[in-house]
Design a protein around this motif. Sequence first.
Motif, PDB file in Angstrom:
ATOM      1  N   TRP A  91      -5.279  -6.042  18.892  1.00  0.00           N
ATOM      2  CA  TRP A  91      -5.034  -7.358  18.062  1.00  0.00           C
ATOM      3  C   TRP A  91      -4.184  -8.295  18.813  1.00  0.00           C
ATOM      4  CZ3 TRP A  91       0.092  -8.413  16.910  1.00  0.00           C
ATOM      5  CH2 TRP A  91       0.541  -7.360  16.453  1.00  0.00           C
ATOM      6  N   GLN A 128       0.024   5.269   7.786  1.00  0.00           N
ATOM      7  CA  GLN A 128       0.993   5.368   6.808  1.00  0.00           C
ATOM      8  C   GLN A 128       0.424   5.900   5.367  1.00  0.00           C
ATOM      9  OE1 GLN A 128       3.443   1.784   6.823  1.00  0.00           O
ATOM     10  NE2 GLN A 128       4.948   2.771   8.011  1.00  0.00           N
ATOM     11  N   THR A 134      -7.813   2.925  11.023  1.00  0.00           N
ATOM     12  CA  THR A 134      -6.872   3.884  11.503  1.00  0.00           C
ATOM     13  C   THR A 134      -5.736   3.181  12.272  1.00  0.00           C
ATOM     14  OG1 THR A 134      -8.085   4.720  13.343  1.00  0.00           O
ATOM     15  CG2 THR A 134      -8.163   6.129  11.292  1.00  0.00           C
ATOM     16  N   GLY A 135      -5.100   1.968  11.987  1.00  0.00           N
ATOM     17  CA  GLY A 135      -4.147   1.310  12.576  1.00  0.00           C
ATOM     18  C   GLY A 135      -2.998   1.794  11.804  1.00  0.00           C
ATOM     19  N   SER A 136      -1.859   1.025  11.954  1.00  0.00           N
ATOM     20  CA  SER A 136      -0.281   1.476  11.364  1.00  0.00           C
ATOM     21  C   SER A 136      -0.406   1.794   9.848  1.00  0.00           C
ATOM     22  CB  SER A 136       0.638   0.442  11.638  1.00  0.00           C
ATOM     23  OG  SER A 136       0.880   0.344  12.866  1.00  0.00           O
ATOM     24  N   SER A 137      -1.167   0.715   9.161  1.00  0.00           N
ATOM     25  CA  SER A 137      -1.102   0.649   7.941  1.00  0.00           C
ATOM     26  C   SER A 137      -2.158   1.948   7.279  1.00  0.00           C
ATOM     27  CB  SER A 137      -1.858  -0.674   7.198  1.00  0.00           C
ATOM     28  OG  SER A 137      -1.255  -1.852   7.736  1.00  0.00           O
ATOM     29  N   ASP A 163       8.823   0.311  10.700  1.00  0.00           N
ATOM     30  CA  ASP A 163       9.080   0.996  11.783  1.00  0.00           C
ATOM     31  C   ASP A 163       9.990   1.046  12.704  1.00  0.00           C
ATOM     32  OD1 ASP A 163       6.330   2.374  11.207  1.00  0.00           O
ATOM     33  OD2 ASP A 163       5.134   1.232  12.660  1.00  0.00           O
ATOM     34  N   ARG A 216       6.088   0.864   5.067  1.00  0.00           N
ATOM     35  CA  ARG A 216       7.318   1.599   5.299  1.00  0.00           C
ATOM     36  C   ARG A 216       7.623   0.719   7.018  1.00  0.00           C
ATOM     37  NH1 ARG A 216      10.696   5.021   3.835  1.00  0.00           N
ATOM     38  NH2 ARG A 216       9.311   6.335   2.401  1.00  0.00           N
ATOM     39  N   TYR A 261       0.842  -1.044   0.130  1.00  0.00           N
ATOM     40  CA  TYR A 261      -0.112  -0.073  -0.060  1.00  0.00           C
ATOM     41  C   TYR A 261       0.648   1.239   0.122  1.00  0.00           C
ATOM     42  CZ  TYR A 261       0.941  -0.130   5.018  1.00  0.00           C
ATOM     43  OH  TYR A 261       1.720  -0.246   6.244  1.00  0.00           O
ATOM     44  N   GLY A 301      -6.536  -4.632   9.150  1.00  0.00           N
ATOM     45  CA  GLY A 301      -5.683  -5.589   9.745  1.00  0.00           C
ATOM     46  C   GLY A 301      -5.566  -6.975   9.398  1.00  0.00           C
ATOM     47  N   LYS A 339      -2.234  -0.853  22.311  1.00  0.00           N
ATOM     48  CA  LYS A 339      -2.463  -1.092  21.144  1.00  0.00           C
ATOM     49  C   LYS A 339      -0.919  -0.790  20.479  1.00  0.00           C
ATOM     50  CE  LYS A 339      -7.135  -0.132  19.616  1.00  0.00           C
ATOM     51  NZ  LYS A 339      -7.530  -1.135  18.591  1.00  0.00           N
ATOM     52  N   ARG A 340      -0.573  -1.816  19.388  1.00  0.00           N
ATOM     53  CA  ARG A 340       0.715  -1.264  18.691  1.00  0.00           C
ATOM     54  C   ARG A 340       0.880   0.373  18.458  1.00  0.00           C
ATOM     55  NH1 ARG A 340       4.047  -0.235  14.855  1.00  0.00           N
ATOM     56  NH2 ARG A 340       5.202  -1.691  13.796  1.00  0.00           N
ATOM     57  N   ARG A 349     -12.741   3.693  13.805  1.00  0.00           N
ATOM     58  CA  ARG A 349     -13.412   3.288  14.913  1.00  0.00           C
ATOM     59  C   ARG A 349     -12.742   3.439  16.052  1.00  0.00           C
ATOM     60  NH1 ARG A 349     -14.867  -3.247  15.057  1.00  0.00           N
ATOM     61  NH2 ARG A 349     -12.827  -3.546  15.541  1.00  0.00           N
ATOM     62  N   THR A 350     -11.396   3.335  16.458  1.00  0.00           N
ATOM     63  CA  THR A 350     -10.560   3.661  17.458  1.00  0.00           C
ATOM     64  C   THR A 350      -9.511   4.791  17.167  1.00  0.00           C
ATOM     65  OG1 THR A 350     -11.060   1.761  18.373  1.00  0.00           O
ATOM     66  CG2 THR A 350      -9.547   2.921  19.575  1.00  0.00           C
TER      67      THR A 350
HETATM   68  O1  N01 Z   1      -3.969  -3.236  11.508  1.00  0.00           O
HETATM   69  P1  N01 Z   1      -4.637  -2.659  12.793  1.00  0.00           P
HETATM   70  P2  N01 Z   1      -2.953  -2.661  10.559  1.00  0.00           P
HETATM   71  N1  N01 Z   1     -15.124  -1.773  11.306  1.00  0.00           N
HETATM   72  O2  N01 Z   1      -5.344  -4.179  13.450  1.00  0.00           O
HETATM   73  C1  N01 Z   1     -10.253  -0.894  12.185  1.00  0.00           C
HETATM   74  C2  N01 Z   1       1.938  -4.276  11.756  1.00  0.00           C
HETATM   75  N2  N01 Z   1       2.433  -3.080  10.880  1.00  0.00           N
HETATM   76  O3  N01 Z   1      -2.950  -3.402   9.284  1.00  0.00           O
HETATM   77  O4  N01 Z   1      -8.908  -0.312  16.480  1.00  0.00           O
HETATM   78  C3  N01 Z   1     -14.308  -0.575  11.657  1.00  0.00           C
HETATM   79  O5  N01 Z   1      -3.813  -1.960  13.680  1.00  0.00           O
HETATM   80  C4  N01 Z   1      -9.379  -1.019  13.625  1.00  0.00           C
HETATM   81  O6  N01 Z   1     -10.285  -0.279  14.599  1.00  0.00           O
HETATM   82  P3  N01 Z   1      -9.899  -0.919  16.100  1.00  0.00           P
HETATM   83  C5  N01 Z   1       2.108  -3.550  13.015  1.00  0.00           C
HETATM   84  O7  N01 Z   1       2.196  -4.408  13.938  1.00  0.00           O
HETATM   85  C6  N01 Z   1       3.476  -2.576  10.701  1.00  0.00           C
HETATM   86  O8  N01 Z   1      -3.077  -0.924  10.492  1.00  0.00           O
HETATM   87  O9  N01 Z   1      -9.917  -2.296  16.281  1.00  0.00           O
HETATM   88  N3  N01 Z   1     -13.129  -0.455  11.727  1.00  0.00           N
HETATM   89  C7  N01 Z   1      -7.988  -0.376  13.379  1.00  0.00           C
HETATM   90  O10 N01 Z   1      -8.250   0.989  13.357  1.00  0.00           O
HETATM   91  C8  N01 Z   1       0.544  -3.150  13.207  1.00  0.00           C
HETATM   92  O11 N01 Z   1      -0.097  -2.957  14.443  1.00  0.00           O
HETATM   93  C9  N01 Z   1       3.623  -1.644  10.045  1.00  0.00           C
HETATM   94  O12 N01 Z   1     -11.282  -0.187  16.672  1.00  0.00           O
HETATM   95  C10 N01 Z   1     -12.546  -1.660  11.821  1.00  0.00           C
HETATM   96  C11 N01 Z   1      -7.865  -0.914  11.683  1.00  0.00           C
HETATM   97  O13 N01 Z   1      -9.111  -1.306  11.248  1.00  0.00           O
HETATM   98  C12 N01 Z   1      -0.181  -4.410  12.412  1.00  0.00           C
HETATM   99  O14 N01 Z   1       0.895  -4.792  11.447  1.00  0.00           O
HETATM  100  C13 N01 Z   1       2.842  -1.019   9.054  1.00  0.00           C
HETATM  101  C14 N01 Z   1     -13.098  -3.108  11.607  1.00  0.00           C
HETATM  102  C15 N01 Z   1      -7.042  -2.215  11.974  1.00  0.00           C
HETATM  103  O15 N01 Z   1      -5.843  -1.533  12.385  1.00  0.00           O
HETATM  104  C16 N01 Z   1      -1.565  -4.179  11.845  1.00  0.00           C
HETATM  105  O16 N01 Z   1      -1.912  -2.807  11.305  1.00  0.00           O
HETATM  106  C17 N01 Z   1       1.830  -1.621   8.931  1.00  0.00           C
HETATM  107  C18 N01 Z   1     -14.618  -2.800  11.765  1.00  0.00           C
HETATM  108  N4  N01 Z   1     -15.243  -3.995  11.664  1.00  0.00           N
HETATM  109  C19 N01 Z   1       1.488  -2.761   9.856  1.00  0.00           C
HETATM  110  N5  N01 Z   1     -12.147  -3.999  11.833  1.00  0.00           N
HETATM  111  C20 N01 Z   1       5.185  -1.048  10.099  1.00  0.00           C
HETATM  112  O17 N01 Z   1       6.344  -1.551  10.547  1.00  0.00           O
HETATM  113  C21 N01 Z   1     -11.002  -3.368  12.096  1.00  0.00           C
HETATM  114  N6  N01 Z   1     -11.268  -1.994  11.912  1.00  0.00           N
HETATM  115  C22 N01 Z   1       5.436   0.239   9.535  1.00  0.00           C
END
Ligand code: N01
Length: 533
Positions: free
Chosen positions: A493, A191, A185-188, A57, A55, A51, A380, A328-329, A208-209
């Motif tokens: 998670w 970014q 609004t997680g890490s992905s 972290d 990058r 995506y 996620g 959370k992470r 959501r959070t």
């Molecule tokens: O996933 P996440 P990610 N309705 O699970 C929301 C690693 N990583 O892909 O917080 C509405 O963190 C969910 O909301 P909530 C890293 O370890 C590393 O972003 O559950 N919303 C949340 O906001 C990371 O922690 C890097 O309330 C819904 C989001 O979707 C892990 O991967 C980069 C929903 C999911 O966030 C995962 O990150 C990226 C629903 N039904 C990732 N279900 C680097 O090193 C989920 N959500 C840079």
Amino acid sequence: MSVDDTGYDAVVVGAGFAGLYMLYRLRQAGFRTRVFEAGSGVGGTWYWNRYPGARCDVESMEYSYSFCDELQQEWEWTERYAGQPEILRYVNHVADRFDLRRDITFDTRVVRATFDEDASRWQVETDTGLVVDAAFVIMATGCLSSANLPEFDGRDDFQGETYHTGRWPHEGVDFAGKRVGIIGTGSSAIQAIPIIAAEAGHLTVFQRTPNYSIPARNAPIDPDYVREIKAEYSAFRARNYRMQAGFGSKIPHNDAPASSDDPASRESNYAVRWERGGFGYLSAYNDLLRDRDANETAAEFVRQRIRGIVDDPDIAERLCPDNVIGCKRPCLDTGYFETYNRANVELVDARDAPIERITPNGVVAGGREYVLDCIVFATGFDAMTGAVLGVDFRGRDGMTLADKWHAGPRTYLGLGTVGFPNLFLITGPGSPSVLTNMIVSIEQHAEWISDCLEYLRAEGLDSIEATPEAEDAWVEHVNLVAGLTLYPTCNSWYLGKNIPGKPQVFMPLVGFPPYAEKCATAAANGYEGFDLA
Ligand code: N01
């Protein structure tokens, strides 16, 4: 490539960082090994997560293999934090440099593995119809690889384009001028959002959070820093190995509690770390993940920064998390909060406008339909257990792993699980894994497993299985350690709370160095806690 199915010493599932190093080690030790990889190339998480803005972290000088000094000396990173394309180039370089591809079968997913108790061997089946026989199965499927696509009502009715951050198209996506919605609004998401916002006609973020995020302060890598590290790379790696999370030995870690400073000194400590960027923010005091009051000082500093960055006070408040920072992470970002000052970005807050359904035209939240051309699911993963349970494992007496783990994963050392002899999990639940620099944990596990296989061979043994007593004690230990922290206090998670119906168990173990020591001690004592036969 055709696969010779006359029998392997080991089948490794996955060709990301873990699978590649496992293959390297097993080959070095003379074990006949076959790797199956669902993707068309190596890289695992870095193969799938393409995506915009993806990058790492963990800083580049640390997020790389340490096992070969020539490799770490010759590879040149270009940025403080490497982007996904650069990491994928690195993994491909490693695969080529060590001639690993010849033992990897791509585009092939392992779907079932059945243990033959008489032969003490696994029958491994793939989605391409292959059946191979192996003494050992080693899961190198990653902790964050099974994408979570929530079952929103009407999800499949949407007529526009849909994407998941963890399954991004290789050819990229053109968002120019489009109405884009992003869910999560997680890490992905944190970014991707600034980059998509700059390209799209309009971006709607469904939150959501709210999440804490610290500036990454990414930049071209400092050549002096590279020289300094390369001059003593192995000593640097050794220092990182002794860090709680297996990285960050260059970051000043404060061994004092937050209460040891007055508010003004705390503020300046946080401010220095905020300016430096990165995870070092959470090393400001030693009790941030243990004491709520201490944690609140660090959390409130971030909220104040968000309020300072985001122009609209109502949006700023909506972006302010109210849970424990680090529970959370934590995320690192480049211009995330600033993005909400753009005229083409809109925040939909689930606290008063939860997503109700998806329609052919867009997303309905809080009674309003947001008409969209594309939806990005940044929702996620089914973390830590999703990919392992994606294989239908049948262990002793036909027991399935899904049944065994119905109330949550149970392992000994995160490496093995009772009832499933000769099955190893790299960075499995119950090991520090996602709370560390993954590469450090991967190397530690791959080395432990290959040493173990060499030991079994030398001793003329053909089976290893965790004992129920060792597993029970280990599960209790992991829970006990988590209970001493603030980690269990939010919907993360790590606890499986992002997946409806998933058992809620804190899956990773906090603290890398004592864990690595326990693994080494178990091995030194003839694989204590395991039955060998
Ligand atoms: O996933 P996440 P990610 N309705 O699970 C929301 C690693 N990583 O892909 O917080 C509405 O963190 C969910 O909301 P909530 C890293 O370890 C590393 O972003 O559950 N919303 C949340 O906001 C990371 O922690 C890097 O309330 C819904 C989001 O979707 C892990 O991967 C980069 C929903 C999911 O966030 C995962 O990150 C990226 C629903 N039904 C990732 N279900 C680097 O090193 C989920 N959500 C840079």
